[in-house]
Motif scaffolding. Sequence first.
Motif, PDB file in Angstrom:
ATOM      1  N   ASP A 200       0.968  -1.416  -0.152  1.00 47.03           N
ATOM      2  CA  ASP A 200       0.105  -0.101   0.010  1.00 47.03           C
ATOM      3  C   ASP A 200       0.925   1.689  -0.186  1.00 47.03           C
ATOM      4  N   ALA A 201       1.778   0.802   0.459  1.00 47.84           N
ATOM      5  CA  ALA A 201       3.606   2.468   0.272  1.00 47.84           C
ATOM      6  C   ALA A 201       3.589   3.164  -1.014  1.00 47.84           C
ATOM      7  N   VAL A 202       3.976   4.022  -1.012  1.00 46.21           N
ATOM      8  CA  VAL A 202       4.195   4.822  -1.802  1.00 46.21           C
ATOM      9  C   VAL A 202       5.448   5.012  -2.005  1.00 46.21           C
ATOM     10  N   ASP A 203       6.026   4.462  -3.136  1.00 46.54           N
ATOM     11  CA  ASP A 203       7.408   5.174  -3.395  1.00 46.54           C
ATOM     12  C   ASP A 203       8.078   6.280  -3.258  1.00 46.54           C
ATOM     13  N   ALA A 204       8.801   6.391  -2.399  1.00 55.25           N
ATOM     14  CA  ALA A 204       9.565   8.423  -2.585  1.00 55.25           C
ATOM     15  C   ALA A 204      11.241   8.002  -2.947  1.00 55.25           C
ATOM     16  N   GLU A 205      12.105   9.119  -2.943  1.00 61.10           N
ATOM     17  CA  GLU A 205      13.831   9.651  -2.744  1.00 61.10           C
ATOM     18  C   GLU A 205      13.197  10.098  -1.343  1.00 61.10           C
ATOM     19  N   VAL A 206      14.095  10.079  -0.768  1.00 61.89           N
ATOM     20  CA  VAL A 206      14.644  11.279   0.717  1.00 61.89           C
ATOM     21  C   VAL A 206      15.649  11.351   0.614  1.00 61.89           C
ATOM     22  N   ARG A 207      16.216  12.647   0.856  1.00 61.57           N
ATOM     23  CA  ARG A 207      17.295  13.411   0.803  1.00 61.57           C
ATOM     24  C   ARG A 207      17.854  13.453   2.531  1.00 61.57           C
ATOM     25  N   LEU A 208      19.071  13.013   2.753  1.00 64.40           N
ATOM     26  CA  LEU A 208      18.671  13.957   3.948  1.00 64.40           C
ATOM     27  C   LEU A 208      20.368  14.341   3.618  1.00 64.40           C
ATOM     28  N   TYR A 209      20.200  15.515   4.470  1.00 59.33           N
ATOM     29  CA  TYR A 209      21.044  17.124   4.088  1.00 59.33           C
ATOM     30  C   TYR A 209      21.927  16.630   5.521  1.00 59.33           C
ATOM     31  N   ASP A 210      23.488  17.188   5.468  1.00 58.73           N
ATOM     32  CA  ASP A 210      23.535  17.317   6.771  1.00 58.73           C
ATOM     33  C   ASP A 210      25.042  18.407   6.129  1.00 58.73           C
ATOM     34  N   LYS A 211      25.763  18.694   7.337  1.00 60.51           N
ATOM     35  CA  LYS A 211      26.723  20.232   7.166  1.00 60.51           C
ATOM     36  C   LYS A 211      27.542  20.328   5.770  1.00 60.51           C
TER      37      LYS A 211
ATOM     38  N   VAL B 120       9.228  13.585  -3.128  1.00 60.05           N
ATOM     39  CA  VAL B 120      10.682  14.251  -2.962  1.00 60.05           C
ATOM     40  C   VAL B 120      10.462  14.115  -1.553  1.00 60.05           C
ATOM     41  N   TYR B 121      11.109  14.014  -0.464  1.00 64.09           N
ATOM     42  CA  TYR B 121      11.021  14.746   0.522  1.00 64.09           C
ATOM     43  C   TYR B 121      12.415  15.208   1.402  1.00 64.09           C
ATOM     44  N   ASN B 122      12.804  16.023   2.152  1.00 69.63           N
ATOM     45  CA  ASN B 122      14.276  16.133   2.130  1.00 69.63           C
ATOM     46  C   ASN B 122      13.962  16.407   3.688  1.00 69.63           C
ATOM     47  N   ARG B 123      15.129  16.021   4.267  1.00 66.23           N
ATOM     48  CA  ARG B 123      15.051  16.283   6.151  1.00 66.23           C
ATOM     49  C   ARG B 123      15.602  17.670   5.960  1.00 66.23           C
ATOM     50  N   ILE B 124      15.117  18.298   7.119  1.00 62.94           N
ATOM     51  CA  ILE B 124      15.228  19.681   8.000  1.00 62.94           C
ATOM     52  C   ILE B 124      15.482  19.915   8.962  1.00 62.94           C
ATOM     53  N   VAL B 125      15.657  19.021   9.716  1.00 58.69           N
ATOM     54  CA  VAL B 125      15.978  18.836  11.297  1.00 58.69           C
ATOM     55  C   VAL B 125      16.219  17.188  11.697  1.00 58.69           C
ATOM     56  N   GLY B 126      17.797  16.991  11.594  1.00 59.53           N
ATOM     57  CA  GLY B 126      17.743  15.565  12.311  1.00 59.53           C
ATOM     58  C   GLY B 126      16.734  15.012  13.953  1.00 59.53           C
TER      59      GLY B 126
ATOM     60  N   SER C 256      27.397  15.662   2.366  1.00 54.05           N
ATOM     61  CA  SER C 256      26.600  16.530   2.286  1.00 54.05           C
ATOM     62  C   SER C 256      25.059  16.026   1.891  1.00 54.05           C
ATOM     63  N   VAL C 257      24.976  15.705   1.447  1.00 52.83           N
ATOM     64  CA  VAL C 257      23.397  14.808   1.329  1.00 52.83           C
ATOM     65  C   VAL C 257      24.191  13.977   0.592  1.00 52.83           C
ATOM     66  N   GLU C 258      22.400  12.794   1.450  1.00 58.13           N
ATOM     67  CA  GLU C 258      22.882  11.285   0.860  1.00 58.13           C
ATOM     68  C   GLU C 258      21.375  10.775   0.632  1.00 58.13           C
ATOM     69  N   ILE C 259      21.282  10.042  -0.744  1.00 58.18           N
ATOM     70  CA  ILE C 259      19.861  10.512  -1.415  1.00 58.18           C
ATOM     71  C   ILE C 259      19.689   8.379  -1.565  1.00 58.18           C
ATOM     72  N   LEU C 260      18.505   8.544  -0.713  1.00 58.67           N
ATOM     73  CA  LEU C 260      17.326   7.203  -0.619  1.00 58.67           C
ATOM     74  C   LEU C 260      16.673   7.264  -2.049  1.00 58.67           C
ATOM     75  N   THR C 261      16.731   5.858  -2.497  1.00 57.40           N
ATOM     76  CA  THR C 261      15.415   5.987  -3.370  1.00 57.40           C
ATOM     77  C   THR C 261      15.098   4.674  -2.844  1.00 57.40           C
ATOM     78  N   GLY C 262      13.905   4.664  -3.574  1.00 57.80           N
ATOM     79  CA  GLY C 262      12.758   3.394  -3.201  1.00 57.80           C
ATOM     80  C   GLY C 262      12.527   3.092  -1.237  1.00 57.80           C
ATOM     81  N   ALA C 263      12.007   4.096  -0.645  1.00 58.06           N
ATOM     82  CA  ALA C 263      12.287   4.313   0.442  1.00 58.06           C
ATOM     83  C   ALA C 263      10.368   4.323   0.165  1.00 58.06           C
ATOM     84  N   LYS C 264       9.352   3.626   1.532  1.00 58.86           N
ATOM     85  CA  LYS C 264       8.037   3.363   1.518  1.00 58.86           C
ATOM     86  C   LYS C 264       8.136   4.617   2.375  1.00 58.86           C
ATOM     87  N   LEU C 265       6.769   4.829   1.967  1.00 56.14           N
ATOM     88  CA  LEU C 265       6.314   6.261   2.604  1.00 56.14           C
ATOM     89  C   LEU C 265       4.648   5.581   2.369  1.00 56.14           C
TER      90      LEU C 265
END
Length: 95
Positions: A7-18, A81-87, A42-51
């Motif tokens: 049932d999940a939707v596929d997404a790309e998640v971007r994890l930003y660092d310094k 695409v979803y971007n991390r704004i605060v870890g 400074s950025v890690e891109i995760l593909t195939g995330a399930k949301l």
Amino acid sequence: MPVSAADAVDAEVRLYDKLFTLENVADMPEGKTYSDYLNLNSVEILTGAKLEPSLADEAADARFQFVRTGYFIKDSKHEGVYNRIVGLKDSFPKA
């Protein structure tokens, strides 16, 4: 509550660092430039995330907490695409 992969939707998640490895770029030694201190990870891109399917219909400026990861915002220019704004703060001591 767990999300069913079917049932999940596929997404790309971007994890930003310094962006820089130097804590304060104002303290840069003489003869060095910003490029000497760029964080190549400074950025890690995760593909195939399930949301959760309901996230696909949310507005671009909506914010969400992804469990144990941080707070994210839906990208306004790239669908799915979803971007991390605060870890989340890591309270465990560093090894």
